[in-house]
Design a protein around this motif. Structure first.
Motif, PDB file in Angstrom:
ATOM      1  N   GLN A 555       0.843  -1.206   0.000  1.00 44.53           N
ATOM      2  CA  GLN A 555       0.000   0.000   0.000  1.00 44.53           C
ATOM      3  C   GLN A 555       0.876   1.253   0.000  1.00 44.53           C
ATOM      4  O   GLN A 555       0.602   2.204  -0.705  1.00 44.53           O
ATOM      5  N   SER A 556       1.927   1.250   0.832  1.00 40.88           N
ATOM      6  CA  SER A 556       2.937   2.320   0.745  1.00 40.88           C
ATOM      7  C   SER A 556       4.032   1.757  -0.133  1.00 40.88           C
ATOM      8  O   SER A 556       4.801   0.915   0.314  1.00 40.88           O
ATOM      9  N   LYS A 606      13.884   5.536  -0.915  1.00 39.07           N
ATOM     10  CA  LYS A 606      12.422   5.594  -0.737  1.00 39.07           C
ATOM     11  C   LYS A 606      11.735   6.224  -1.938  1.00 39.07           C
ATOM     12  O   LYS A 606      10.589   6.642  -1.867  1.00 39.07           O
ATOM     13  N   GLY A 612       4.010  10.313  -6.005  1.00 29.70           N
ATOM     14  CA  GLY A 612       3.281   9.215  -5.356  1.00 29.70           C
ATOM     15  C   GLY A 612       2.729   8.232  -6.366  1.00 29.70           C
ATOM     16  O   GLY A 612       2.807   7.008  -6.200  1.00 29.70           O
ATOM     17  N   ARG A 615       5.495   6.131  -7.929  1.00 32.64           N
ATOM     18  CA  ARG A 615       5.962   5.090  -7.003  1.00 32.64           C
ATOM     19  C   ARG A 615       4.996   3.907  -7.008  1.00 32.64           C
ATOM     20  O   ARG A 615       5.410   2.753  -7.038  1.00 32.64           O
ATOM     21  N   ALA A 639      -3.204   5.978  -5.409  1.00 32.51           N
ATOM     22  CA  ALA A 639      -2.284   7.106  -5.590  1.00 32.51           C
ATOM     23  C   ALA A 639      -2.283   7.655  -7.014  1.00 32.51           C
ATOM     24  O   ALA A 639      -1.516   8.549  -7.326  1.00 32.51           O
ATOM     25  N   GLN A1214       0.119  13.791   1.475  1.00 29.98           N
ATOM     26  CA  GLN A1214      -0.181  12.652   0.603  1.00 29.98           C
ATOM     27  C   GLN A1214       0.132  11.337   1.310  1.00 29.98           C
ATOM     28  O   GLN A1214      -0.635  10.401   1.249  1.00 29.98           O
ATOM     29  N   GLU A1215       1.278  11.299   1.976  1.00 27.75           N
ATOM     30  CA  GLU A1215       1.642  10.082   2.709  1.00 27.75           C
ATOM     31  C   GLU A1215       1.632  10.421   4.194  1.00 27.75           C
ATOM     32  O   GLU A1215       2.520  11.106   4.685  1.00 27.75           O
ATOM     33  N   ASN A1265       6.758   5.496  12.563  1.00 30.92           N
ATOM     34  CA  ASN A1265       5.874   5.831  11.441  1.00 30.92           C
ATOM     35  C   ASN A1265       4.471   5.275  11.626  1.00 30.92           C
ATOM     36  O   ASN A1265       3.773   4.956  10.666  1.00 30.92           O
ATOM     37  N   ILE A1271      -3.001   2.723   7.298  1.00 33.40           N
ATOM     38  CA  ILE A1271      -2.708   3.969   6.564  1.00 33.40           C
ATOM     39  C   ILE A1271      -3.929   4.882   6.584  1.00 33.40           C
ATOM     40  O   ILE A1271      -3.811   6.097   6.718  1.00 33.40           O
ATOM     41  N   GLN A1275      -4.182   8.648   8.049  1.00 37.47           N
ATOM     42  CA  GLN A1275      -4.669   9.779   7.265  1.00 37.47           C
ATOM     43  C   GLN A1275      -5.709  10.567   8.061  1.00 37.47           C
ATOM     44  O   GLN A1275      -5.728  11.799   8.053  1.00 37.47           O
ATOM     45  N   ASN A1298      -6.117   7.011   0.477  1.00 34.71           N
ATOM     46  CA  ASN A1298      -5.974   5.718   1.144  1.00 34.71           C
ATOM     47  C   ASN A1298      -7.160   5.358   2.032  1.00 34.71           C
ATOM     48  O   ASN A1298      -7.058   4.449   2.844  1.00 34.71           O
TER      49      ASN A1298
END
Length: 1420
Positions: A555-556, A606, A612, A615, A639, A1214-1215, A1265, A1271, A1275, A1298
């Protein structure tokens, strides 16, 4: 495999003479004299030094040890004991290490022989009848013994330090291997592991050279005492009294070193973890202007660490002072006792030069061993004990599975019980779950305690280690057999309960549900990352009996530093045809055409240089490229914008991968109608499963047990998510012809745009950004060349000291040496006096005063020096942290996380602990040398002739050595960074690495990185021995010259002064090479200071944090912004090191309180727009270009301080990022708000109930994190932060990507209720988010404004027309809006039924806002 880049290992072909004199390394040193040494100049590692070989050996022995403890426990029926890492290391490296014991004993014999021979030389001067040849024989003998002593000394240290290197490399590799096998239940922080590897392995290297002195020291002391007894009789016991007085102090220190080390390491752990956290979330820290609270938090942790470091350094200062004043203090006790015996009438106890100086030399032998090496052995062994405990704890954490089953031998499988479920009987079924429950953390069945390490901020007592071992064993069993349906311990809290499902070979299974319902956990369960706690999980095997191949897209998205191509291939064999298909299916063709180097473009750690959406697509491409049986795709469509999302679904998920088993987690519910089956999850339970049509009909009740502290209640609620599903999951009607034509036209137009883009020169479009960095901005870490400038030394000391304090340090250093040398001259004088004169008490009293002066001066200079260096160390840390928190984000994009962290961990530890000791050692010994040379020259002026030649030899050797060794040391520092970078990178993408079976490959990469570092470190180690051997040889020559010169002119010499000179020169032999090497070591440690200063001088952001007018008032008025009216005037934005602007000449007016939706396909520059508003990158305006272009309420933001600007805005990024600590700290780091406000913000974000259910509520623990939150939940917490700030300008950067549609609606509702009157900018991928709720839509493409107007106006705009919406009359058919049909096409791309719905909500919004024009529209 042969290494062709590096010369062959010369150590393997060296002849005995070359080996003993370390001559085989000389070609490298000669080369380094005139050239800059680079990595390829260093020799290959010899067969014995290969990291893979020593790691495999350690792994084998560790596995045997663990098995042995488990076997013993089973036989006795007790808990398994902790494996003994010491024994494991001894079995691996003990034999080679033991050889040093014998060279150490030979060295001790040589040292004692030197003292005896010196006695013979001195007695030669007292006996005029002895022939000169005898004196010469003694002098030459003294020279030869000293030379042999030097050789043995270096052949003691070389094998011990080599063993230390082997231990470091093999333990680090074993720990990395463990990282690859770590269970997800071990929530251990990345910072903790980096610290374990950077600092906890170091004590092994520090211990190995001195450890054997714990045995050699006492043996040497017994031998020395025997000869002292023969020389001065009972008076030698008073010398032992000095040891008896000093030993308790040193024992106390060594004990305390262990506890202080433990506390220092824990404090450093905490600091590095917080730093790691802050640098990972630096974007959020900058955007929210939180630098000050985080700086305060880090400085508070640093002050705790410094407190312990200063205690340890104070003890070191005393230890070093003791070493220095040991000789005068011993002389005082021994010779005063001897004098008292003489005064008491024993005529034989007359002081004579031979007795004095032989005794002093013998005491010197003991001094080095017993006051330096012996306590160092105790101190380092105590430090190692702490490290061994921590490393063993880490190695015994629960494992998921060994990399490529390497650890299977550890599993004890005699207790296996089959729960009865067999692998799927139906050959078309790949995965089957029967009432399966999974948990993130598992507990031991006995005590129900979750295994925790530093990440949870609690340290378990040692008695729990047995339980950890037991958990390891059981965990191993479960993992080995989870596919065979075995269950393990009781769950602390099951995240998935009673799941029953099957996955067929060609099925597309959708997983949907609200935020935090367990969708990602379901993916983890399929990948085998979650422990199965009840029920069964059956995985099919292929025709060869191998396990399923599973591809995974997280997901990330996890992107590692390397090329885009290497990220996609990820170790798979390159197949051009499949690769091209994957690139096309994953919509990457256009993106790659925009990069100057296409798929060979290097992307940062990363994936910071990708947007986004890019990625997400690279991650999806990696999963799709691998030929697998099952594809687990965790929310890959969130994303990306709707058009790309639809293309990805049709061309990749349901195109390229059709016919394969696919599990798709998604919030984009428009796609589920095309899925064969759907699973609806709520609160960790499957509420609905089956074909989409069937799911619609079911009504289900979810039962959840809630513990309120008093009793466990069962709450039943109706599953609500299916209502959201029903809205979307209606079967689509057949596509009407008109729509088909429209789609064809859209596709045709898109391909025309793409062709046009390809014609544009790459430099104009090189920087394509939706993140915050230019495309290619990763810098190579610089390796400085040449000497560390004197300015660095001066600046370093100025950080912590005033000129007065520095002058005091210099005076105390000179004073102590002067007093000591004067005392020694007085002792010579005393020993040369006649028997009658020696009766006077004047001599012992004056000598006592000299000794007392030496002790006081020595202690004072040690303390003041260590204090100055500690203060400088504190100052440079503060300067470096301050500079990095004030610099722009571009710095963090250009420098990988591991590199920045390396300066704060390894370089800082060097500065804190090694530098004060090494620096002081160098200066103290240099003063001793200076004293020695003066004494020798006074005694025998003829020696002055030899001194320039010897001095030239010393300087020449030091110059050759320092040029090469400093460069080699810098290569060592540089090659260490990738070890940390790779470690944190692997931990971030652990699930992906395991899912793709890349563990062995990553292990290989890590071993390579270690070998690169090992080559540099080994070369450095040998260079030091090369220098030491030659300097000791020169010292022996100096001693020989002094002895021979004195014998040659015996008539002019007094025995007492010859004794004094020889005593000083004998000390010199070991000390000189040590001083030169320590001076080089100090110069090399200054490289760490230089590297930190480089960061301390990093350029800050353009404006300071606050800006004042000339009269001292703030640039911004109180309460700014009052209206939040934002204006862009001819604004352009170019990234540092970018080739062209990413935003071009934008002029827009946003009204106060307006809600703006920003849309555009990936890479359009949407996130760059946000960067511009927050001044993450400076914008330009006008001709000639100058800073500016954006104003808020009429004030140009380029004239405002960074903090003043950013703290008056709020962002939902965004993240989403959460910092380690408590939930309260994450929501309100500045502690400005009351609890009531925090709870209100949580309620607005629909999180109040969730937080109330957490242990500790607002003080609930947040992992690194926020890994313990989904996620979507992260958010929503970001939304709560924004609500709490009560800002007038709110920015949402794809904040709802997300979360599910229901949560999206809640967020939009919160925006309208909580942010009334605020100007809101939202970057949206879901058009549903902004159409209907937002006042105007801004469409961007390639950094230019394509359209900007109200949604309904844009949807009714025919392509190509362009007129302002203000002229919109009563009939939209006649008066068209501004635009080119971009939004209309984007809406059409979402599908016919969604298009109809979006048009309807846009129309309703238009009618509400323009009631006059709605009548004519309806009439039409």
């Amino acid at each position: 495999m042969a290494d062709k880049k590096h010369p062959p290992a010369k150590i393997e072909t060296a002849n005995p003479l070359s080996y003993f004199s370390f001559n085989w390394i000389q070609p490298l040193l000669i080369h380094g004299w005139s050239n800059t040494i680079v990595d390829t100049d260093l020799d290959q590692l010899s067969k014995n030094d290969h990291v893979k070989g020593i790691t495999d050996r350690l792994l084998r022995e560790w596995t045997k040890e663990v098995e042995k403890k488990q076997r013993k426990a089973k036989e006795t029926g007790t808990k398994p004991k902790r494996p003994n890492l010491y024994m494991v290391l001894f079995r691996c490296f003990g034999l080679y290490f033991s050889l040093s014991f014998f060279t150490g004993i030979v060295e001790s014999v040589c040292k004692i022989s030197e003292a005896i021979l010196m006695g013979h030389v001195i007695r030669f001067f007292d006996n005029p009848d002895t022939p000169t040849s005898t004196g010469m024989a003694y002098a030459v003998g003294l020279f030869l013994v000293t030379l042999f002593h030097g050789t043995m000394h270096h052949h003691y240290f070389f094998p011990t330090m080599r063993t230390g290197l082997w231990i470091r490399q093999s333990v680090i590799s074993l720990m990395y291997r463990k990282c690859l096998a770590l269970s997800t239940s071990s929530s251990i922080a990345t910072g903790t592991i980096v610290n374990l590897i950077s600092n906890d392995v170091q004590p092994f290297e520090n211990t190995t050279p001195f450890m054997l002195y714990a045995i050699i020291g006492p043996l040497e002391m017994i031998a020395v005492m025997y000869f002292l007894w023969k020389e001065i009789g009972v008076a030698c016991l008073s010398g032992l009294l000095v040891f008896a007085l000093l030993l308790p102090i040193q024992t106390y220190f060594s004990r305390h070193f262990a506890t202080i080390r433990s506390k220092t390491v824990n404090a450093r752990d905490e600091r590095i973890r917080t730093l790691s956290d802050v640098f990972s979330g630096i974007e959020l820290v900058k955007l929210c202007a939180w630098e000050v609270p985080f700086q305060e938090k880090i400085m508070m942790l640093r002050s705790i660490e410094v407190k312990y470091i200063f205690k340890a350094n104070s003890m070191r200062a005393v230890n070093m002072a003791i070493y220095f004043f040991f000789q005068p203090l011993t002389a005082l006790f021994v010779f005063v006792t001897y004098w008292l015996q003489y005064k008491g009438g024993d005529e034989t106890k007359l002081l004579s030069p031979d007795k004095v100086f032989v005794s002093l030399t013998l005491f010197n032998v003991m001094r080095l061993t017993m006051t330096s090496f012996f306590p160092k052995a105790l101190e380092t062994m105590a430090e190692t004990r702490v490290s061994v405990r921590r490393i063993t704890d880490f190695l015994m954490l629960p494992e998921l599975r060994g990399i490529e089953n390497e650890f299977q031998t550890v599993v004890d499988d005699t207790n296996e019980k089959d729960t009865g479920a067999q692998p799927p009987s139906d050959p078309s079924v790949l995965i089957e779950m029967r009432n399966a429950s999974f948990s993130w953390t598992v507990s031991t069945s006995e005590k129900n305690e979750v295994l925790e390490l530093s990440a949870k901020e609690k340290r378990k007592n040692q008695e729990n280690q047995g339980e950890k071992q037991e958990l390891e064993q059981e965990q191993g069993q479960a993992l080995d057999t989870s596919s065979d349906n075995l269950t393990i311990l009781s769950p602390t809290k099951a995240v998935l309960e009673n799941v029953a499902m099957t996955l067929h070979r060609d099925e597309l299974l959708a997983i949907v549900g609200p935020v935090g319902c367990g969708k990602s956990s379901f993916c983890m369960a399929l990948l085998g990352e979650l422990p199965l706690v009840s029920g069964s999980l059956a995985l099919a095997k292929d025709s060869e009996g191998k396990h399923l191949r599973i591809s995974y897209s997280a997901q990330s998205p996890w992107i590692f530093a390397g090329t885009i191509k290497s990220n996609i291939l990820f170790g798979s064999k390159f197949d051009q045809d499949r690769y091209d298909k994957v690139i096309k299916a994953c919509e990457l063709t256009r993106d790659l055409s925009l990069f100057p180097k296409g798929d060979e473009t290097i992307i940062g750690e990363k994936g910071v240089t990708l947007s986004g959406g890019q990625r997400a697509r690279v991650s999806l491409a990696r999963a799709a490229y691998r030929e697998s049986d099952v594809y687990v795709l965790d929310d890959p469509l969130s994303a990306v914008d709707p058009k790309v999302g639809r293309a990805l679904f049709q061309n990749c998920i349901n195109g390229l991968l059709k016919g394969k088993a696919r599990v798709l987690v998604t919030h984009q519910l428009q796609y589920i109608k095309d899925c064969e089956n759907v699973i609806v999850l709520e609160q960790g339970q499957v509420t609905h499963i089956g074909r989409v049509d069937d799911v619609m009909q079911q009504e289900v009740v979810v039962e959840k047990q809630v513990d309120d502290g008093k009793s466990i209640k069962s709450i039943k609620t109706r599953a609500k998510f299916v209502d959201v599903l029903r809205e979307f999951a209606k079967k689509a009607p057949a596509v009407v012809e008109g729509e088909e034509d429209a789609l064809k036209a859209a596709v045709k137009e898109a391909s025309a745009v793409e062709a046009a883009l390809k014609r544009v020169k790459s430099k104009d479009t090189a920087v394509e950004d939706d993140g915050d960095g230019p495309e290619l901005n990763l810098t190579v870490e610089e390796v400085q060349e040449g000497d560390t400038p004197w300015k660095v030394y001066y600046e370093f000391f100025r950080y912590g000291s005033t000129p007065f304090r520095l002058a005091l340090v210099v005076l105390s250093l000179c004073g102590a040496q002067a007093v000591m040398t004067a005392g020694d001259f007085f002792l010579s004088k005393w020993s040369n006096r006649s028997p009658d004169e020696q009766q006077r008490s004047y001599y012992p009293m004056v000598f006592g005063v000299y000794c007392l002066g030496t002790i006081l001066m020595t202690l004072f200079r040690s303390f003041i020096f260590f204090y100055c260096v500690s203060e400088s160390s504190k100052g440079i840390f503060q300067a470096m942290l301050d500079a990095l928190l004030k610099t722009g984000l571009d710095f963090f994009h250009a420098n990988p996380h591991g590199r920045v962290l390396n300066r704060f961990s390894k370089d800082m530890a060097n500065c804190d602990e090694l530098l004060p000791y090494t620096f002081f050692d160098t200066i103290q010994i240099l003063f001793m040398l200076f004293g020695s040379v003066i004494v020798v020259c006074i005694v025998n002026p003829w020696v002055v002739i030899a001194i320039p030649f010897l001095f030239a030899g010393f300087i020449g050797l030091r110059s050759i050595y320092i040029r090469t060794s400093r460069q080699v040391k810098r290569i060592d520092s540089q090659t260490r960074s990738p070890i940390y970078s790779q470690l944190s990178e692997t931990l971030d993408g652990l699930t992906s690495v395991r899912a793709f079976g890349a563990g062995e490959r990553f292990m290989g990469r890590f071993v390579e990185a270690q070998e690169d570092n090992g080559r540099a470190f080994f070369s450095y180690l040998i260079c030091a021995r090369w220098l030491g051997f030659r300097l000791d040889a020169l010292s022996a020559i100096f001693l020989g010259i002094t002895a021979v010169a004195c014998v040659a002119v015996r008539d002019t010499q007094q025995a007492a002064y010859v004794g004094l000179a020889l005593n000083y020169v004998t000390q010199l032999s070991g000390e000189l090479q040590w001083a030169v090497r320590q001076s080089v070591e100090a110069a090399i440690l200054m490289v760490s200071v230089e590297r930190m200063m480089e960061y301390a001088h990093v350029k800050p952001e353009e404006s300071g944090r606050h800006r004042k007018n000339p009269d001292g008032s703030s640039v911004i008025p109180n309460g700014w912004p009052t209206e939040a009216k934002v204006t862009f005037s001819d604004m352009s934005l170019t990234y540092p090191r970018g080739d062209g602007p990413v935003l071009k000449n934008i002029s827009l007016d946003f009204k106060a309180g307006e809600k703006i939706g920003i849309v555009g396909r990936t890479g359009a520059g949407k996130s760059s727009m946000i960067g511009a508003i927050f001044r993450l990158v400076e914008t330009m305006t006008g001709d000639p270009p100058h800073r500016g272009g954006i104003s808020i309420d009429g004030i140009d933001i380029s004239q405002i301080g960074m903090h003043d600007l950013r703290q008056n805005m709020a962002i939902i990024p965004q993240e989403p990022f959460l910092f380690r600590g408590t939930l309260r700290f994450n929501l309100d780091p500045t502690s400005k708000h009351q609890d009531v406000d925090v709870w209100a913000a949580l309620e607005a974000a629909e999180l109040k109930r969730m937080v109330e259910g957490l242990e500790g509520g607002l003080d609930a623990v947040v992992d690194d994190n926020g890994k313990n939150f989904s996620i979507g939940e992260r958010q929503l917490l970001s939304l709560a932060r924004a609500v709490l700030r009560r800002s007038k300008i709110i920015v949402m950067d794809e904040a709802t990507a997300n979360v599910d549609l229901q949560s999206d609606r809640m967020i939009q509702k919160a925006i309208h209720t909580q942010f009334q009157g605020a100007t809101v900018f939202t970057i949206a991928h879901r058009l549903n988010t902004v159409i209907g709720d937002y006042d105007r839509i801004l469409v961007l493409d390639q950094g230019e404004v394509m359209e900007f107007d109200e949604p309904w106006a844009l949807l009714n705009c025919p392509p190509g027309e362009f007129r302002p919406s203000e002229v919109l009359g009563t009939d939209p058919a006649i008066t068209t809006t501004s635009g080119k049909g971009w939004l209309r096409r984007m809406v059409a791309d979402t599908g016919s039924e969604n298009e109809a719905k979006l048009r309807q909500v846009a129309k309703e919004q238009w009618d509400r806002k323009h009631p006059t024009s709605s009548n004519s529209s309806s009439a039409q």
